[in-house]
Design a protein around this motif. Structure first.
Motif, mmCIF file in Angstrom:
data_model
loop_
_atom_site.group_PDB
_atom_site.id
_atom_site.type_symbol
_atom_site.label_atom_id
_atom_site.label_comp_id
_atom_site.label_asym_id
_atom_site.label_seq_id
_atom_site.Cartn_x
_atom_site.Cartn_y
_atom_site.Cartn_z
ATOM 1 N N ARG A 1 7.254 -7.051 -9.098
ATOM 2 C CA ARG A 1 6.487 -7.300 -7.879
ATOM 3 C C ARG A 1 7.378 -7.282 -6.639
ATOM 4 N NH1 ARG A 1 4.766 -13.437 -9.344
ATOM 5 N NH2 ARG A 1 4.378 -12.449 -11.356
ATOM 6 N N ARG B 1 7.746 -1.336 -7.902
ATOM 7 C CA ARG B 1 6.332 -1.634 -8.084
ATOM 8 C C ARG B 1 5.675 -0.529 -8.889
ATOM 9 N NH1 ARG B 1 4.915 -3.615 -1.913
ATOM 10 N NH2 ARG B 1 6.248 -5.469 -1.952
ATOM 11 N N PRO C 1 -0.828 0.884 -8.168
ATOM 12 C CA PRO C 1 -1.831 -0.166 -7.926
ATOM 13 C C PRO C 1 -2.847 -0.285 -9.048
ATOM 14 C CG PRO C 1 -1.442 1.086 -5.918
ATOM 15 C CD PRO C 1 -0.684 1.793 -7.013
ATOM 16 N N PRO D 1 1.959 -10.368 -4.292
ATOM 17 C CA PRO D 1 1.786 -9.859 -2.922
ATOM 18 C C PRO D 1 0.570 -8.938 -2.848
ATOM 19 C CG PRO D 1 4.061 -9.597 -3.675
ATOM 20 C CD PRO D 1 3.264 -9.990 -4.873
ATOM 21 N N GLY D 2 -0.136 -9.011 -1.734
ATOM 22 C CA GLY D 2 -1.353 -8.218 -1.609
ATOM 23 C C GLY D 2 -1.121 -6.728 -1.602
ATOM 24 N N GLU D 3 0.143 -6.288 -1.355
ATOM 25 C CA GLU D 3 0.391 -4.846 -1.314
ATOM 26 C C GLU D 3 0.385 -4.211 -2.705
ATOM 27 O OE1 GLU D 3 3.764 -6.667 -0.252
ATOM 28 O OE2 GLU D 3 2.124 -7.600 0.855
ATOM 29 N N TYR E 1 -1.950 -4.141 -4.921
ATOM 30 C CA TYR E 1 -3.236 -3.591 -5.371
ATOM 31 C C TYR E 1 -4.097 -3.283 -4.148
ATOM 32 C CZ TYR E 1 -4.052 -8.553 -4.652
ATOM 33 O OH TYR E 1 -4.073 -9.808 -4.118
ATOM 34 N N ASN E 2 -5.195 -2.577 -4.397
ATOM 35 C CA ASN E 2 -6.150 -2.266 -3.335
ATOM 36 C C ASN E 2 -7.015 -3.502 -3.100
ATOM 37 O OD1 ASN E 2 -8.560 -1.407 -1.951
ATOM 38 N ND2 ASN E 2 -7.976 0.696 -2.415
ATOM 39 N N ASN E 3 -6.845 -4.122 -1.954
ATOM 40 C CA ASN E 3 -7.494 -5.403 -1.692
ATOM 41 C C ASN E 3 -9.015 -5.293 -1.715
ATOM 42 O OD1 ASN E 3 -6.803 -8.236 -0.895
ATOM 43 N ND2 ASN E 3 -8.171 -7.724 0.787
ATOM 44 N N TYR F 1 -5.752 -12.314 3.470
ATOM 45 C CA TYR F 1 -4.748 -11.252 3.386
ATOM 46 C C TYR F 1 -5.232 -9.993 4.104
ATOM 47 C CZ TYR F 1 -1.605 -7.715 1.698
ATOM 48 O OH TYR F 1 -0.705 -6.683 1.644
ATOM 49 N N ASP F 2 -6.552 -9.769 4.061
ATOM 50 C CA ASP F 2 -7.127 -8.584 4.704
ATOM 51 C C ASP F 2 -7.391 -8.820 6.193
ATOM 52 O OD1 ASP F 2 -7.797 -5.930 4.246
ATOM 53 O OD2 ASP F 2 -9.940 -6.379 4.144
#
Length: 754
Positions: free
Chosen positions: A351, A355, A358, A384-386, A388-390, A420-421
């Motif tokens: 992570r 990486r 996603p 971390p939100g990066e 995966y596709n939020n 996060y978005d």
């Protein structure tokens, strides 16, 4: 270029040259010479074994010169040459010859003469240029060749031999060789059988030992399997070694075994064979640069753990084994998915800088979302939100909330995803709905005050104290008027907000002070009186009306006194509160003689009130006035004690007055003396001094002339002729300047006459 080969002689008089793989490269007739290509050769005669040892030396004419080193003492069975030293063995012992001095140095006799020397031959090897190791039978001797001191030489050789270590072994020695500071021994082994009385021949052993001054320590031991070992004798085995390399050759009648020192690869191979994968992996990590193979050690270990069902350990090892190989990582993730263990590997996925795609992380999140809401929430917080596709995950959570719309775990997680978005308003709605502790942190961190203007009631329902503090700390973002407007239908919350606002600043919310009177009366009476005392913007008539309606006596008393109706306030204290102490305290605060008269008049027919007055009015009203008005025969509780207290207070007042008088007299005298000393001092008069009346120089230009000057204690100066007319007091002259400014008479004239 280094060439490795092994020369092998047979009983049939042939010599074969073998490469290190055991292939025959050349074949010769028997050779009986030890050769030093520089200048000398040591040789045995053709009829080997022999009783004669010859030394061949090449002279300056390149012809060979022969010297006999030994003869006539039995068969010579072994010869070893190192540098300038030659060692050989026969049936009697071992001799050492120094070719540099052409001297025989020593003779080391064999110990066990009961063993047949032809069956148990002597083994020799040089450890270095001056250390000879002798193995004979079951004994080992380590001999050091040393230089003899010149004073001790006489007719003796220049060198001598010292046995530095000697010990017995368990088995018979067939050969030995040095290995650094250790020793490699080849043993001929005989063991006793449980079924047969006589001994039988076992497999030969190759041991590594550590020599000590009086013994040895066994380091390792290996039993060797060679053909026909049951028929072999001690003399049938030989041990040879390649100097400078850890290569050892075990020679038997039917086999040649090559032994070499184990390296890290060998150790790892052995660990893998024993299925000790953890140790093999650690060994590979420790000597990473030396491992030429075993790149798949880690994978073998992981496979082994998976087969055992230890999925968590297998997943944990993936971090160390897979490293930055994304392909291997993804393969392992899919394998764990196949066996239904995605949860096990989820917490160990990369992570950081490395990486995966996603889709890998989304697959794992969806797996948790199906079976474990808490685990899903944990991953959302930790990952971390990066990764995966939020929006994909938000949609997945929303779909699950359709089935379970009140699930707090899913709602909290959805709020975190919105945060996060950067969809903070959506996150705030969920946090307020859940009354989540992070709601205030979210507002402050992302400055969401514009989003909470219509949610103030929700915020205060969640946590009144935090909500009010936040609103007051950010008045520039949400005005007081807006907060009051939002709370108009929730007066209990409005009171909390306005009360804290008033505590912070008595003037900021002055326009709401009238409303606050009713709010305090309804929800917080204990703080009503402090509010009335501290507020200067509160309409007193409105406050009095509310307090009288609710029969709030103390508050009404305060308001009446503040409005100037002290007699009515005192009457309420005496009639409704019936608290003489409070009435007396009120009268003291007002310090009004009429109030004291009213208080005495009201109390004169009430013995408890009279007692209270007698105990407390001594310093404000003359007690005699009260005592004279007490009716004859009235029984008053604790009258004696009250009278004693009055007398005590009177005496105390007298003492205080006398003490003050003494202090005043002493201070007056001290100040008078100080003033007298000051006025008795001389006053400087010079050419710069002027007359306060005519403003000319006080002194004449010609000091020889007669002149008269008056100087007052106030330091004002006049010519005698410029002095004003004397005052009404005969003989006393005053400074008209100080008299005009009312500074005092300015008397005490000093007169200068010449």
């Amino acid at each position: 270029l280094t060439v490795h080969f092994l020369a092998l002689g047979t009983h049939f008089g042939k010599v074969f040259l073998l490469d290190i793989q055991g292939n025959v490269t050349q074949k010769f007739e028997i050779v009986s010479t030890l050769h030093n290509p520089k200048r000398v050769t040591c040789s045995l005669p053709q009829n080997f074994p022999s009783h004669l040892l010859l030394l061949y030396e090449r002279n300056w004419l390149k012809r060979w010169k022969t010297s006999t080193l030994h003869e006539g003492e039995g068969t010579i069975t072994n010869v070893r040459w190192r540098a300038n030293l030659i060692a050989w063995a026969n049936n009697v012992g071992v001799k050492i010859y120094d070719i540099s001095t052409k001297q025989r140095i020593t003779n080391v006799f064999r110990d066990n003469v009961s063993l047949r020397p032809d069956m148990y031959p002597c083994s020799l090897c040089w450890k270095d240029n001056s250390t000879l190791i002798i193995g004979w039978g079951s004994s080992v001797k380590i001999c050091a060749v040393k230089e003899r001191d010149h004073a001790e030489m006489r007719d003796l050789p220049s060198r001598y031999v010292e046995i530095v270590s000697a010990f017995e072994t368990e088995f018979f020695i067939s050969g030995l060789a040095p290995l650094a500071d250790q020793l490699v021994n080849l043993y001929f082994v005989k063991e006793n059988s449980d079924h047969v009385e006589e001994e039988f021949r076992a497999r030969p052993r190759l041991d590594i030992i550590q020599p000590l001054p009086e013994g040895f320590e066994e380091i390792s031991s290996d039993a060797l399997t060679v053909r026909n070992f049951q028929e072999n004798e001690c003399r049938d085995y030989r041990l040879e070694h390649s100097e400078g390399e850890s290569l050892f050759y075990i020679i038997s009648p039917k086999d040649i075994v090559v032994a070499k020192e184990r390296d890290q690869d060998d150790h790892i191979d052995w660990l893998l064979d024993k299925k000790k994968y953890e140790e093999a992996l650690m060994a590979a990590e420790i000597s990473f640069k030396n491992v030429k193979r075993h790149e798949k050690i880690g994978m073998a270990y992981i496979n082994h753990l998976v087969e055992k069902g230890d999925y968590d350990t297998a997943a944990r090892k993936c971090q160390k084994v897979l490293g930055k190989n994304m392909e291997l990582w993804e393969n392992e993730v899919y394998r764990f998915k196949t066996i239904g263990q995605l949860k096990a590997i989820s917490q160990y996925l990369p992570r950081g800088d490395l990486r995966l795609r996603p889709a890998i992380y989304e697959m794992i999140l969806n797996e948790f979302l199906k079976t474990d809401y808490e685990g899903f929430a944990t991953l959302i917080r930790e990952w971390p939100g990066e990764l995966y596709n939020n929006m994909t995950i938000v949609q997945a959570v929303a779909d699950h909330l359709k089935k379970d719309p009140t699930n707090s775990t899913l709602l909290t997680t959805l709020a975190e995803l919105y945060t996060y978005d950067q969809r903070y308003d959506r996150a705030l709605e969920i946090y307020l709905r859940l009354r989540h502790k992070d709601v205030y942190q979210l507002i402050h961190k992302h400055n969401l005050f514009s989003s909470i203007e219509d949610k103030i009631v929700l915020l205060m329902d969640f946590d009144k104290e935090k909500a009010v503090d936040m609103l007051l700390d950010n008045e520039d973002k949400i005005s007081t008027d807006r907060v009051v407007e939002e709370l108009r239908d929730r007066p209990e919350l409005l009171h909390i907000y306005l009360h804290k606002l008033f505590k912070r600043d008595h003037h900021k919310g002055q326009r709401y002070h009238e409303r606050q009177i009713g709010l305090y009366a309804e929800y917080d009476r204990p703080n009503l009186l402090p509010f009335l005392r501290d507020s200067i913007h509160c309409p007193l008539e409105k406050a009095l009306e509310i307090c009288q309606e609710r029969n709030f006596v103390e508050e009404t008393v305060f308001l009446l006194s503040r409005m100037g109706n002290c007699r009515r306030a005192l009457q309420m204290i005496m009639e409704e509160l019936e608290d003489v102490d409070k009435a007396i305290e009120f009268a003291k605060e007002q310090d009004d003689a009429e109030l004291w008269e009213d208080l005495i008049s009201y109390s004169i027919d009430k013995p408890p009130f009279i007692t209270g007055l007698l105990n407390n009015i001594g310093t404000h009203v003359d007690p005699i006035l009260l005592i004279h008005r007490i009716k004859e025969g009235m029984e008053i509780p604790n009258l004696r004690d009250s009278l004693v207290k009055i007398l005590h207070d009177y005496n105390l007042q007298i003492l205080l007055r006398e003490g003050c008088e003494k202090i005043l007299v002493a201070d007056s005298l001290s100040l008078l003396q100080k003033m007298h000393r000051t006025q008795m001092r001389g006053v400087r008069v010079d050419e710069e001094s002027i007359c306060e009346s005519c403003h000319a120089s006080i002194l004449p230009s010609d000091m020889a002339q007669n002149f008269s000057v008056a100087v007052f204690h106030c330091r004002h100066m006049f010519h005698k002729e410029c002095l004003p007319s004397p005052g009404t007091i005969p003989g006393v002259q005053f400074c008209n300047i100080c008299s005009a400014k009312r500074r005092g008479p300015g008397s005490g004239i000093l007169e200068m006459i010449k």
